[in-house]
Design a protein around this motif. Structure first.
Motif, PDB file in Angstrom:
ATOM      1  N   MET A   1      16.464  12.287 -12.001  1.00  0.00           N
ATOM      2  CA  MET A   1      17.823  11.845 -11.682  1.00  0.00           C
ATOM      3  C   MET A   1      17.843  11.191 -10.316  1.00  0.00           C
ATOM      4  SD  MET A   1      20.831  11.509 -12.874  1.00  0.00           S
ATOM      5  CE  MET A   1      22.325  10.888 -12.099  1.00  0.00           C
ATOM      6  N   GLU A   2      18.590  10.090 -10.247  1.00  0.00           N
ATOM      7  CA  GLU A   2      18.667   9.299  -9.027  1.00  0.00           C
ATOM      8  C   GLU A   2      19.788   9.792  -8.126  1.00  0.00           C
ATOM      9  OE1 GLU A   2      19.500   8.376 -12.067  1.00  0.00           O
ATOM     10  OE2 GLU A   2      21.440   7.365 -12.055  1.00  0.00           O
ATOM     11  N   TYR A   3      19.506   9.828  -6.834  1.00  0.00           N
ATOM     12  CA  TYR A   3      20.529  10.141  -5.836  1.00  0.00           C
ATOM     13  C   TYR A   3      20.321   9.224  -4.649  1.00  0.00           C
ATOM     14  CZ  TYR A   3      21.228  14.185  -8.750  1.00  0.00           C
ATOM     15  OH  TYR A   3      21.479  14.979  -9.828  1.00  0.00           O
TER      16      TYR A   3
ATOM     17  N   SER B   1       9.261   5.278 -11.392  1.00  0.00           N
ATOM     18  CA  SER B   1       9.596   3.852 -11.419  1.00  0.00           C
ATOM     19  C   SER B   1      11.061   3.652 -11.814  1.00  0.00           C
ATOM     20  CB  SER B   1       8.669   3.129 -12.412  1.00  0.00           C
ATOM     21  OG  SER B   1       8.934   1.749 -12.391  1.00  0.00           O
ATOM     22  N   HIS B   2      11.487   4.350 -12.851  1.00  0.00           N
ATOM     23  CA  HIS B   2      12.872   4.237 -13.320  1.00  0.00           C
ATOM     24  C   HIS B   2      13.852   4.711 -12.241  1.00  0.00           C
ATOM     25  CE1 HIS B   2      16.172   4.407 -16.279  1.00  0.00           C
ATOM     26  NE2 HIS B   2      16.516   5.516 -15.654  1.00  0.00           N
ATOM     27  N   GLU B   3      13.560   5.867 -11.654  1.00  0.00           N
ATOM     28  CA  GLU B   3      14.499   6.429 -10.669  1.00  0.00           C
ATOM     29  C   GLU B   3      14.530   5.583  -9.396  1.00  0.00           C
ATOM     30  OE1 GLU B   3      16.382   8.439 -11.968  1.00  0.00           O
ATOM     31  OE2 GLU B   3      15.163   9.182 -13.613  1.00  0.00           O
TER      32      GLU B   3
ATOM     33  N   ALA C   1      14.089   2.376  -9.308  1.00  0.00           N
ATOM     34  CA  ALA C   1      14.914   1.198  -9.643  1.00  0.00           C
ATOM     35  C   ALA C   1      16.399   1.525  -9.475  1.00  0.00           C
ATOM     36  CB  ALA C   1      14.619   0.735 -11.072  1.00  0.00           C
ATOM     37  N   HIS C   2      16.773   2.760  -9.803  1.00  0.00           N
ATOM     38  CA  HIS C   2      18.168   3.184  -9.603  1.00  0.00           C
ATOM     39  C   HIS C   2      18.578   3.117  -8.132  1.00  0.00           C
ATOM     40  CE1 HIS C   2      19.881   4.600 -13.358  1.00  0.00           C
ATOM     41  NE2 HIS C   2      18.838   5.353 -13.645  1.00  0.00           N
ATOM     42  N   ALA C   3      17.617   3.197  -7.205  1.00  0.00           N
ATOM     43  CA  ALA C   3      17.972   3.147  -5.781  1.00  0.00           C
ATOM     44  C   ALA C   3      18.698   1.844  -5.462  1.00  0.00           C
ATOM     45  CB  ALA C   3      16.727   3.303  -4.911  1.00  0.00           C
TER      46      ALA C   3
ATOM     47  N   ASP D   1      24.357   0.263 -14.737  1.00  0.00           N
ATOM     48  CA  ASP D   1      23.339   0.889 -13.898  1.00  0.00           C
ATOM     49  C   ASP D   1      22.121   1.299 -14.727  1.00  0.00           C
ATOM     50  OD1 ASP D   1      22.074   2.534 -11.890  1.00  0.00           O
ATOM     51  OD2 ASP D   1      22.978   4.226 -12.923  1.00  0.00           O
ATOM     52  N   GLU D   2      22.381   1.995 -15.832  1.00  0.00           N
ATOM     53  CA  GLU D   2      21.268   2.545 -16.617  1.00  0.00           C
ATOM     54  C   GLU D   2      20.467   1.420 -17.274  1.00  0.00           C
ATOM     55  OE1 GLU D   2      21.150   5.958 -16.186  1.00  0.00           O
ATOM     56  OE2 GLU D   2      19.110   5.481 -16.770  1.00  0.00           O
ATOM     57  N   GLY D   3      21.174   0.398 -17.745  1.00  0.00           N
ATOM     58  CA  GLY D   3      20.489  -0.728 -18.381  1.00  0.00           C
ATOM     59  C   GLY D   3      19.592  -1.453 -17.394  1.00  0.00           C
TER      60      GLY D   3
END
Ligand SMILES: [Zn+2]
Length: 381
Positions: free
Chosen positions: A321-323, A343-345, A347-349, A366-368
Motif C-alpha cells: 500500500m502506498e503512502y 515498482s507498483h507502489e 509508481a503511486h508516489a 491513480d490505480e490505473g
C-alpha cells in the motif's frame, strides 16, 4: 456541425483557464504528539491542526476520519463483511469475532476550535464537528484535541503483528481531517477502500519503547548522537520527531527487529529500506535496493522528478500500500513479487502521492496509472 480544430482548441483553452481560476484546495497543517504503549498496543496523544478554508464556501462543519474504529465489532466494515456484499479475500479475520484486545479504536476528546469547545457526533469512522464559529472563505482555524487509540490486529493495511511479524504498521492511525473539494466533503465510512486527503505539513513526534526502530513519512529531525538512524533516548523510550512537508497523509511503522539500510538514489534522494532481521528475506531485501534506485530513475525520466528527498520501502501491512513518502509491503520470501509490488507502489508516489486524485471516487485514475507505469518500469529494470 463542422468545428474547426483551432476553434475547438481555443474553446478548450478558454474553459480550462476559467476552471483553473476557480480552482482551490483546502490546507491543513498538523502538529501531533503520540505516546505508544507497546505492551498493550494502546496509544494516546494530542494534535493541533491549522485548517485553512480556501474554498469559495462558508463551512459550518468539518469532519475527521477515525479509521481504527472500522476494526470494532458492529462497524460498517464488520457488517459489510458479514453480510457478504463486500467480499474481500484479503480479510482473513472476522471482525465480529475479535477479542476486545484485538479490536481497534480511535477516540477524540477535548476538541476545540480556536480555544472554544465544539459539538461532535461520532458515526463509525467519521467524527462530525459542528463549528463554534463558521469558517469563511479564506479564513483559518486552529483545532486542538486529545486522542486515544488501540492498534488492532492487522486486518486490512494497518495494525499490529502483521502476517510477516512486523509489530506496528501505523497507517490511518490519527484523527485525520476529511477532504473538502469540488465534490463536497469526503466522508465515506472506512470499509477497506482507499483514501483522499488534505495537503499540508506534518510535524509528528512519536514516543515509543527504546528497542523499537521507527520508519516513517517525513524526515527525522533529531537523532541519537551515537546513531543517526535512531531517535533521541528519553528514559526507557525514544522520541522520534519527523517533519513531512507538503503531503496528504502520514504513516509510520515500528519493529524491534528492523534492519534499516540506506541506498543513495538519483538527485540525492535517500532510499530507506526497513525489513525484519529474518534470514529468509534478507538477501531479497538487499537485492531490491539497487533495483529500487533504477525504478526511481525510470519514473523520474518518464513521469517527472520525484519532489521529496526521501522514499522508504518498509516491511509491514498486509499486502502493498502506498503512502506519502513510503510504502508498506508484506513481501520478501520471493524476490519477483517483492520487486513487482515495490515498482507498483513507487509508481503511486507520483499518482497518489503527488497528483493525489480522489481514490474513493475515481480509483482508476491513480490505480490505473500506477499499474501501467509500475509494470512498464519493471520490464525495464
Ligand atoms: Zn495500487
Amino acid at each position: 456541425m463542422n468545428i474547426s480544430p483551432l476553434f475547438l482548441f481555443l474553446s478548450l483553452f478558454f474553459i480550462n483557464s476559467i476552471q483553473s481560476q476557480n480552482y482551490w484546495q483546502q490546507e491543513v497543517d498538523y502538529k501531533i504528539t503520540v505516546d505508544i504503549n507497546a505492551k498493550n498496543n494502546s496509544y494516546k496523544g494530542d494534535q493541533e491542526i491549522i485548517y485553512t478554508n480556501n474554498s469559495l464556501d462558508t463551512l459550518n462543519k468539518v469532519f475527521f476520519h477515525l479509521y481504527f474504529n472500522a476494526f470494532r465489532k458492529g462497524s460498517d466494515m464488520a457488517v459489510r463483511l458479514n453480510n457478504g456484499d463486500d467480499i474481500n479475500t484479503r480479510f482473513d479475520l472476522d471482525i465480529s469475532k475479535l477479542k476486545p484486545e484485538e479490536e481497534g479504536f480511535l477516540g477524540v476528546t477535548n476538541l476545540k476550535q480556536d480555544n472554544v469547545n465544539v459539538e461532535t457526533y461520532l458515526s463509525d469512522t467519521i467524527l462530525e464537528v459542528t463549528l463554534a464559529s463558521p469558517l469563511l472563505p479564506g479564513s483559518s482555524s486552529v483545532f486542538t484535541m486529545d486522542f486515544k487509540g488501540q492498534v488492532p490486529v492487522t486486518i486490512r493495511r494497518a495494525g499490529r503483528d502483521s502476517p510477516m511479524g512486523v509489530k506496528f504498521s501505523m497507517a490511518q492511525w490519527y484523527p485525520k481531517m476529511s477532504e473538502y473539494d469540488y465534490e463536497g466533503w469526503n466522508t465515506a465510512p472506512y470499509t477497506g477502500r482507499e483514501f483522499h486527503g488534505v495537503w499540508g505539513d506534518f510535524d509528528v513526534t512519536i514516543k515509543i519503547d527504546e528497542e523499537y526502530i521507527v520508519a516513517s513519512s517525513g524526515y527525522l529531525q533529531e537523532s541519537d548522537p551515537s546513531n543517526f538512524k535512531l531517535g533521541i533516548k528519553s528514559g526507557k523510550k525514544r522520541i522520534w520527531n519527523f517533519l513531512a512537508p507538503k503531503v496528504h497523509d502520514f504513516t509510520w511503522a515500528a519493529d524491534p527487529d528492523y534492519i534499516h539500510d540506506i541506498y543513495e538514489g538519483a538527485n540525492g534522494v535517500q532510499l530507506n529500506f526497513y525489513y525484519k532481521n529474518d534470514p529468509e528475506i534478507i538477501e531479497n531485501w538487499k537485492a531490491l535496493q539497487p533495483i529500487t534506485a533504477e525504478l526511481l530513475k525510470f519514473f523520474n525520466k518518464n513521469i517527472g522528478t520525484y519532489p521529496y528527498k526521501q522514499y522508504s520501502v518498509v516491511q509491514g501491512g498486509d499486502g502493498g500500500m502506498e503512502y506519502s513518502m513510503l510504502t508498506l509491503v508484506n513481501y520478501g520470501k520471493d524476490f519477483v513479487p517483492l520487486v513487482s509490488v515495490t515498482s507498483h507502489e513507487l509508481a503511486h508516489a507520483w499518482f497518489q502521492g503527488v497528483l493525489a486524485t480522489n481514490e474513493m471516487n475515481h480509483e482508476w485514475m491513480d490505480e490505473g496509472s500506477a499499474s501501467f507505469f509500475g509494470d512498464l518500469a519493471e520490464s525495464f529494470v
